[in-house]
Design an enzyme around this catalytic site. Structure first.
Site, PDB file in Angstrom:
ATOM      1  N   LYS A   1      -4.122 -13.151  -0.718  1.00 13.43           N
ATOM      2  CA  LYS A   1      -5.292 -13.692  -1.121  1.00 13.43           C
ATOM      3  C   LYS A   1      -6.307 -12.512  -1.507  1.00 13.43           C
ATOM      4  O   LYS A   1      -7.104 -13.101  -2.163  1.00 13.43           O
ATOM      5  CB  LYS A   1      -6.043 -14.475   0.185  1.00 13.43           C
ATOM      6  CG  LYS A   1      -5.807 -16.235   0.047  1.00 13.43           C
ATOM      7  CD  LYS A   1      -6.390 -16.924   0.992  1.00 13.43           C
ATOM      8  CE  LYS A   1      -5.664 -17.217   1.976  1.00 13.43           C
ATOM      9  NZ  LYS A   1      -5.988 -17.265   3.568  1.00 13.43           N
TER      10      LYS A   1
ATOM     11  N   SER B   1       0.481  -0.172  -7.910  1.00 11.80           N
ATOM     12  CA  SER B   1      -0.271  -1.105  -8.447  1.00 11.80           C
ATOM     13  C   SER B   1      -1.954  -0.930  -8.284  1.00 11.80           C
ATOM     14  O   SER B   1      -2.641  -1.252  -9.350  1.00 11.80           O
ATOM     15  CB  SER B   1       0.016  -2.805  -7.874  1.00 11.80           C
ATOM     16  OG  SER B   1       1.524  -2.843  -8.109  1.00 11.80           O
TER      17      SER B   1
ATOM     18  N   ARG C   1       8.562   6.883  -3.077  1.00 10.54           N
ATOM     19  CA  ARG C   1       7.904   7.547  -3.960  1.00 10.54           C
ATOM     20  C   ARG C   1       7.739   9.118  -3.553  1.00 10.54           C
ATOM     21  O   ARG C   1       7.884  10.069  -4.293  1.00 10.54           O
ATOM     22  CB  ARG C   1       6.604   7.104  -4.289  1.00 10.54           C
ATOM     23  CG  ARG C   1       6.734   6.017  -5.408  1.00 10.54           C
ATOM     24  CD  ARG C   1       5.239   5.052  -5.377  1.00 10.54           C
ATOM     25  NE  ARG C   1       5.211   4.453  -4.187  1.00 10.54           N
ATOM     26  CZ  ARG C   1       4.301   3.236  -3.954  1.00 10.54           C
ATOM     27  NH1 ARG C   1       3.683   3.250  -4.971  1.00 10.54           N
ATOM     28  NH2 ARG C   1       4.385   2.783  -2.701  1.00 10.54           N
TER      29      ARG C   1
ATOM     30  N   HIS D   1       8.121  -0.213 -10.319  1.00 13.89           N
ATOM     31  CA  HIS D   1       8.750  -1.391  -9.376  1.00 13.89           C
ATOM     32  C   HIS D   1      10.111  -1.771 -10.175  1.00 13.89           C
ATOM     33  O   HIS D   1      11.115  -1.915  -9.651  1.00 13.89           O
ATOM     34  CB  HIS D   1       8.147  -2.712  -9.362  1.00 13.89           C
ATOM     35  CG  HIS D   1       6.813  -2.609  -8.467  1.00 13.89           C
ATOM     36  ND1 HIS D   1       5.565  -3.048  -9.016  1.00 13.89           N
ATOM     37  CD2 HIS D   1       6.803  -2.170  -7.116  1.00 13.89           C
ATOM     38  CE1 HIS D   1       4.756  -2.681  -7.974  1.00 13.89           C
ATOM     39  NE2 HIS D   1       5.429  -2.436  -6.861  1.00 13.89           N
TER      40      HIS D   1
HETATM   41  P1  ADP Z   1       2.337  -0.859  -4.509  1.00 16.20           P
HETATM   42  O1  ADP Z   1       2.097   0.411  -3.884  1.00 16.20           O
HETATM   43  O2  ADP Z   1       2.693  -0.701  -5.951  1.00 16.20           O
HETATM   44  O3  ADP Z   1       1.325  -1.962  -4.368  1.00 16.20           O
HETATM   45  P2  ADP Z   1       4.409  -2.609  -3.543  1.00 16.20           P
HETATM   46  O4  ADP Z   1       3.780  -2.983  -2.076  1.00 16.20           O
HETATM   47  O5  ADP Z   1       4.447  -3.981  -4.513  1.00 16.20           O
HETATM   48  O6  ADP Z   1       3.787  -1.381  -4.272  1.00 16.20           O
HETATM   49  O7  ADP Z   1       5.778  -2.057  -3.406  1.00 16.20           O
HETATM   50  C1  ADP Z   1       6.945  -2.581  -3.223  1.00 16.20           C
HETATM   51  C2  ADP Z   1       8.116  -1.584  -3.194  1.00 16.20           C
HETATM   52  O8  ADP Z   1       8.179  -1.170  -4.616  1.00 16.20           O
HETATM   53  C3  ADP Z   1       7.759  -0.599  -2.282  1.00 16.20           C
HETATM   54  O9  ADP Z   1       9.205  -0.495  -1.800  1.00 16.20           O
HETATM   55  C4  ADP Z   1       7.395   0.698  -2.964  1.00 16.20           C
HETATM   56  O10 ADP Z   1       8.004   1.842  -2.438  1.00 16.20           O
HETATM   57  C5  ADP Z   1       8.191   0.428  -4.237  1.00 16.20           C
HETATM   58  N1  ADP Z   1       7.523   1.130  -5.218  1.00 16.20           N
HETATM   59  C6  ADP Z   1       6.225   0.796  -5.724  1.00 16.20           C
HETATM   60  N2  ADP Z   1       5.825   1.738  -6.866  1.00 16.20           N
HETATM   61  C7  ADP Z   1       6.984   2.453  -7.068  1.00 16.20           C
HETATM   62  C8  ADP Z   1       7.194   3.340  -8.039  1.00 16.20           C
HETATM   63  N3  ADP Z   1       6.162   3.980  -9.008  1.00 16.20           N
HETATM   64  N4  ADP Z   1       8.228   3.770  -7.922  1.00 16.20           N
HETATM   65  C9  ADP Z   1       9.478   3.507  -6.980  1.00 16.20           C
HETATM   66  N5  ADP Z   1       9.230   2.539  -6.057  1.00 16.20           N
HETATM   67  C10 ADP Z   1       7.877   2.126  -6.235  1.00 16.20           C
END
Ligand code: ADP
Length: 164
Positions: free
Chosen positions: A43, A129, A92, A19
C-alpha cells in the site's frame, strides 16, 4: 520426474533491469520460476500490486518457464502450498548480505525452504527500485535502468500523481 520450481520474491515497485537479470538467470537454471510480488506492505508503494504484476508479466513474456504471482503473509507458506523448493535472491553488495542471510536462515528454520543467491550483474549492482522512482520523479533518464514498458508506465504514473 519432480519439477524444480523456485520463486523470485520482491516488491518490484517497479521491476528494474537488475531484477530482470536475476529472473532470466534463474529461468536458465530451473524448470519453473514464479516471480512473486509481496502484497503485505504494498500500500505504501508507487504502483499497486496489480500494476506491478502487469509490468512483470509484460517484461517476462518471452520467458516460457516464468510466471508471475502475488503472496500475502509468509513467503514460506506460499512455497509450501505450491511445491516450491527454493527461493532465489539477487545479492548486490555486502549491504544486502546481513539481511538476506537472516531471512534465509529463518526461512529454512520455518519450513526447510532453501535460499539460493545469484551475484548481481555489476552493471546493476547499484540499482534499486526506490532509486529509479526518485530519479524519474526528478525528471532523470531511467531508460538504461528499466525495461521500456516500465519507463512508459513510470511517466504515466508520475503524470497521474502530479494531477493529484
Ligand atoms: P528493490 O531493492 O529494488 O526494491 P526488491 O525488494 O523488489 O528490490 O528485490 C527483490 C529481489 O531482487 C531481492 O532479492 C533483491 O536483492 C533483488 N534485486 C533487486 N535489485 C537488484 C539488482 N539491481 N541486481 C540484482 N538483484 C537485485
Amino acid at each position: 520426474m519432480r519439477v524444480h520450481r523456485v520463486v523470485c520474491p520482491g516488491s518490484f515497485d517497479p521491476v528494474t533491469n537488475g531484477h530482470l537479470d536475476i529472473i532470466r538467470r534463474a529461468a536458465r537454471l530451473h524448470d519453473e520460476v514464479i516471480v512473486v510480488v509481496g502484497a503485505n506492505r504494498a500500500k505504501h508503494g508507487m504502483f499497486s500490486v496489480d500494476e506491478r504484476v502487469a509490468m512483470l508479466e509484460e517484461v517476462t513474456a518471452d520467458l516460457a518457464n516464468v510466471s508471475v504471482g502475488t503472496f500475502r503473509g509468509l513467503l514460506v507458506e506460499y512455497c509450501r502450498d505450491r511445491g516450491v523448493s527454493a527461493i532465489v535472491k539477487g545479492l548486490r553488495a555486502v549491504s544486502d548480505f546481513e539481511y538476506e542471510m537472516e531471512m534465509a536462515q529463518m526461512n529454512y528454520r520455518l519450513a526447510e525452504i532453501e535460499t539460493l543467491f545469484i551475484a548481481a550483474n555489476p552493471l546493476y549492482s547499484f540499482l534499486r527500485s526506490s532509486l529509479v522512482r526518485e530519479i524519474a520523479a526528478y525528471g532523470g533518464n531511467v531508460s538504461s535502468l528499466v525495461p521500456p514498458p516500465v519507463e512508459t508506465r513510470l511517466r504515466a504514473k508520475l503524470a497521474e500523481l502530479a494531477q493529484g
